[in-house]
Design a protein around this motif. Sequence first.
Motif, PDB file in Angstrom:
ATOM      1  N   THR A  45     -16.745  25.133  29.084  1.00 28.82           N
ATOM      2  CA  THR A  45     -17.995  25.859  28.888  1.00 28.82           C
ATOM      3  C   THR A  45     -19.029  25.603  29.971  1.00 28.82           C
ATOM      4  O   THR A  45     -20.112  26.168  29.934  1.00 28.82           O
ATOM      5  CB  THR A  45     -18.611  25.494  27.527  1.00 28.82           C
ATOM      6  OG1 THR A  45     -18.933  24.095  27.519  1.00 28.82           O
ATOM      7  CG2 THR A  45     -17.649  25.800  26.387  1.00 28.82           C
ATOM      8  N   GLU A 100     -22.189  29.980  29.416  1.00 25.24           N
ATOM      9  CA  GLU A 100     -22.374  28.529  29.545  1.00 25.24           C
ATOM     10  C   GLU A 100     -22.821  27.983  28.203  1.00 25.24           C
ATOM     11  O   GLU A 100     -23.657  28.587  27.527  1.00 25.24           O
ATOM     12  CB  GLU A 100     -23.408  28.180  30.608  1.00 25.24           C
ATOM     13  CG  GLU A 100     -23.613  26.683  30.784  1.00 25.24           C
ATOM     14  CD  GLU A 100     -24.680  26.334  31.793  1.00 25.24           C
ATOM     15  OE1 GLU A 100     -24.940  25.132  31.990  1.00 25.24           O
ATOM     16  OE2 GLU A 100     -25.274  27.258  32.380  1.00 25.24           O
ATOM     17  N   SER A 101     -22.277  26.865  27.811  1.00 26.95           N
ATOM     18  CA  SER A 101     -22.665  26.254  26.541  1.00 26.95           C
ATOM     19  C   SER A 101     -22.333  24.762  26.591  1.00 26.95           C
ATOM     20  O   SER A 101     -21.188  24.385  26.375  1.00 26.95           O
ATOM     21  CB  SER A 101     -21.928  26.916  25.368  1.00 26.95           C
ATOM     22  OG  SER A 101     -22.277  26.293  24.151  1.00 26.95           O
ATOM     23  N   SER A 102     -23.334  23.970  26.915  1.00 26.91           N
ATOM     24  CA  SER A 102     -23.126  22.527  26.979  1.00 26.91           C
ATOM     25  C   SER A 102     -24.036  21.828  25.985  1.00 26.91           C
ATOM     26  O   SER A 102     -25.206  22.200  25.829  1.00 26.91           O
ATOM     27  CB  SER A 102     -23.410  21.998  28.387  1.00 26.91           C
ATOM     28  OG  SER A 102     -22.471  22.502  29.309  1.00 26.91           O
ATOM     29  N   ALA A 131     -21.188  27.706  20.330  1.00 24.93           N
ATOM     30  CA  ALA A 131     -20.438  28.041  21.544  1.00 24.93           C
ATOM     31  C   ALA A 131     -19.444  29.150  21.229  1.00 24.93           C
ATOM     32  O   ALA A 131     -19.255  30.086  22.018  1.00 24.93           O
ATOM     33  CB  ALA A 131     -19.708  26.812  22.072  1.00 24.93           C
ATOM     34  N   PHE A 136     -19.416  32.919  22.653  1.00 22.28           N
ATOM     35  CA  PHE A 136     -18.193  33.487  23.234  1.00 22.28           C
ATOM     36  C   PHE A 136     -17.908  34.861  22.628  1.00 22.28           C
ATOM     37  O   PHE A 136     -17.615  35.825  23.355  1.00 22.28           O
ATOM     38  CB  PHE A 136     -17.016  32.539  22.978  1.00 22.28           C
ATOM     39  CG  PHE A 136     -15.701  33.052  23.496  1.00 22.28           C
ATOM     40  CD1 PHE A 136     -15.333  32.825  24.805  1.00 22.28           C
ATOM     41  CD2 PHE A 136     -14.837  33.771  22.669  1.00 22.28           C
ATOM     42  CE1 PHE A 136     -14.115  33.305  25.302  1.00 22.28           C
ATOM     43  CE2 PHE A 136     -13.626  34.248  23.142  1.00 22.28           C
ATOM     44  CZ  PHE A 136     -13.267  34.021  24.469  1.00 22.28           C
ATOM     45  N   PHE A 175     -13.587  25.232  19.761  1.00 17.81           N
ATOM     46  CA  PHE A 175     -14.395  24.638  20.821  1.00 17.81           C
ATOM     47  C   PHE A 175     -14.588  23.175  20.441  1.00 17.81           C
ATOM     48  O   PHE A 175     -15.030  22.869  19.330  1.00 17.81           O
ATOM     49  CB  PHE A 175     -15.750  25.335  20.940  1.00 17.81           C
ATOM     50  CG  PHE A 175     -15.711  26.587  21.764  1.00 17.81           C
ATOM     51  CD1 PHE A 175     -15.876  26.529  23.139  1.00 17.81           C
ATOM     52  CD2 PHE A 175     -15.509  27.826  21.167  1.00 17.81           C
ATOM     53  CE1 PHE A 175     -15.837  27.681  23.911  1.00 17.81           C
ATOM     54  CE2 PHE A 175     -15.465  28.985  21.927  1.00 17.81           C
ATOM     55  CZ  PHE A 175     -15.630  28.917  23.306  1.00 17.81           C
TER      56      PHE A 175
END
Length: 326
Positions: A228, A250-252, A171, A175, A207
């Motif tokens: 995120t 987006e980062s899940s 993540a 970014f 994060f």
Amino acid sequence: MSLHVPRQRFVCVLFVLAFLAGGSAWSQGTGATAPVRILVGAPAGGSTDTMARAVAHAMGQQLGRTVVVDNRPGAGGNLAAEAVARAAPDGQTLLMSFTSHAINASLYPKLAFDPVKDFTPLTMVSTSPSVLVAHPSLPANNIAELVALAKAKPGQLNFAIGALGSSLHLAGEAFKLKAGVYIVNIPYRGTAPAVQDVLAGQVELMFAAVGNVQQHIRAGKLKALGVTSPHRLSTLPDVPAIADTLPGFESSAWFGLFGPAKLSPEVLRTWSDAARQAVQNPDVRHRIEAEGATAVGNSPQEFARFVVTDIARWRDVVKFSGAKPE
């Protein structure tokens, strides 16, 4: 008129019946009556393990089966995944995996299994967006200010990394790639020590899973710069999405249940339906939400398409990061 059966013939009939019954029970000993194992490629006590145990209990109750969790941590989840990939496709051995299943396809030069072809997706259990937190002393209070600060001081800000190659590590890489900034990674052996050093001001940024830092945010010990997920979270309503400043970001993390490849349609339907019903169980949903995650429970087809897309999505981020397996 009475029916007379010779004693020897009567005993023989009983023997045959007993043999057939015993044979049937024996054949089920490795099937319907044997415990089902859900392998987890992470230690006990973490989010993946917690969700696996909640789902396993609910599935077992639905089907009248014993479903146990078998922790096989190591190699970013690859040890557990390999064991399931090699298991018989009879529904007796399942895998609770997580985002690393997709990341590892690019992170590891050689895997002993194919993350797509060697598995049957059953359902995505949950998704868990993370939050970018900073020590209160950092002179940036939102994403725009952080990007400006990082560009003004390239290489002078640091990200605490709980595990190299993890979704939280990447993540940060995503970014940096999206914002066009250079922030140095400081690796730790685990999330807990990484969080402690951000709390102490030894490292400026991290994060983190929402569940791991939410109490520190509320106490004012950390400040949240952005989440995120594409939109704000109900658990952190005052924290904007990073995508509001960096469109498309987006980062899940995700957690999902798989079986080995070549499950029969009947076995696939049985376990997929049970897993999806388990995810909708109020107790299971409560456990999932307590981890800062959102319950999903989609179809096998939807989950399969997602896995393929996610593998492709992480490929460029892994390449940019230069990350190598530990």
